[in-house]
Scaffold this active site. Structure first.
Site, PDB file in Angstrom:
ATOM      1  CB  CYS A 186     -61.326 -22.190 -26.115  1.00 54.66           C
ATOM      2  SG  CYS A 186     -61.182 -21.244 -24.669  1.00 54.66           S
TER       3      CYS A 186
ATOM      4  CB  CYS B 152     -53.941 -18.723 -24.783  1.00 55.70           C
ATOM      5  SG  CYS B 152     -55.392 -17.626 -25.139  1.00 55.70           S
TER       6      CYS B 152
HETATM    7  N1  DGL Z   1     -58.691 -18.503 -26.306  1.00 57.40           N
HETATM    8  C1  DGL Z   1     -58.704 -19.081 -25.055  1.00 57.40           C
HETATM    9  C2  DGL Z   1     -57.625 -20.101 -24.912  1.00 57.40           C
HETATM   10  O1  DGL Z   1     -57.316 -20.759 -25.699  1.00 57.40           O
HETATM   11  C3  DGL Z   1     -58.556 -18.194 -23.894  1.00 57.40           C
HETATM   12  C4  DGL Z   1     -58.941 -16.609 -23.933  1.00 57.40           C
HETATM   13  C5  DGL Z   1     -59.865 -16.170 -22.968  1.00 57.40           C
HETATM   14  O2  DGL Z   1     -59.184 -16.174 -21.849  1.00 57.40           O
HETATM   15  O3  DGL Z   1     -60.982 -16.245 -23.011  1.00 57.40           O
HETATM   16  O4  DGL Z   1     -57.297 -20.135 -23.739  1.00 57.40           O
END
Ligand code: DGL
Length: 268
Positions: A83, A194
């Site tokens: 993430c 993201c």
């Molecule tokens: N999957 C997360 C990232 O890579 C972001 C998603 C969220 O806002 O929770 O930043």
């Protein structure tokens, strides 16, 4: 800073923990499994608390540490923070606090995008938190001037992926609204900063036009994990295919089914 003295299961045969604010990290898990097919993985999606992207740095740190502790309790030999938001807000701090545990973080693939689109127009799509953190400012400093780099936060996009909505008129309208702000000049490269966004890669590509090259950090993160485990002699020598265990903080049992579906669908 507090250094946590904990017992880790630093054993070759232990599983690798992978975490995300929700489903997005599955786009990274796919690359991890491709590169390290004999490893066992535990994927933890914190969907009950998703999205992380508009939260404060401290809050993202607390949520991320909570998940990392859950993975440590499951006996993992390393953790991948799949993430970008959690990596930016918590990656460095967690590495300092758990110095014995290999922790691999992800960052937006700005380097390959700038190299692939020299002097071009490169748009970085990421959460508000990722784009405001120091980690991204440092990355930007390195590449600024070598291309026109535009930051574009997309609050609301992870929610589409969390409900498995990977293409729909509403999704296209949502993205068009943001892409309109880029004006008429064509975009040469897009960084999916993201881990939720690769699941809507096809729609993003269609809306920005056939000239656009799309980059994400998943394969680079997988190579980084392999290097870190190799150096620590923690790569499994198992011959059989590894397995994935699915965990999610949401009480909705459908989230596990959706996780498996996202793991298996074609997204390129
Ligand atoms: N999957 C997360 C990232 O890579 C972001 C998603 C969220 O806002 O929770 O930043």
């Amino acid at each position: 800073m507090e250094v946590c003295v904990m017992e880790f299961n630093l054993d070759k045969d232990a599983p690798i923990g992978v975490m995300d604010s929700g489903m997005g990290g599955i786009s990274v898990l796919r690359e991890l499994v491709k590169l390290l097919p004999h490893e066992n993985f535990i994927f933890y999606g914190d969907s009950a608390n998703a999205p992380y992207g508009s939260r404060s740095t401290e809050n993202i740190y607390e949520l991320t540490e909570n998940v990392v502790q859950k993975l440590i309790a499951k006996g993992v030999k390393g953790v991948v923070i799949a993430c970008n938001t959690a990596s930016s807000a918590a990656g460095r701090r967690l590495r300092e606090e758990y110095p014995q545990l290999p922790i691999v973080a992800i960052e937006p693939a700005l380097k390959p995008a700038v190299i692939g689109c020299p002097n071009g127009r490169v748009v970085v799509l990421a959460t508000e938190a990722t784009l405001r953190e120091k980690k991204f400012a440092n990355l930007l400093e390195q590449w600024q001037g070598k291309a026109e780099i535009i930051k574009l936060p997309l609050p609301g996009l992870p929610e589409f992926v969390e409900r498995g909505e990977l293409d729909s008129p509403a999704l296209r309208e949502f993205l068009q609204g943001y892409f309109k702000t880029l004006g008429d000049k064509p975009v040469d490269g897009v960084v999916l900063g993201c881990t939720h966004y690769p699941f809507v890669r096809k729609v993003i590509g269609e809306l920005l036009g056939p000239q656009v090259k799309i980059y994400d950090g998943a394969a680079g993160t997988a190579r980084q994990l392999r290097r870190r485990l190799f150096r620590r002699q923690l790569l499994s020598d198992r011959q059989a295919k590894g397995q994935v265990q699915w965990l999610n903080s949401s009480p909705n049992p459908e989230m596990i089914n959706l996780s498996q579906k996202l793991f298996n669908i074609q997204i390129d």
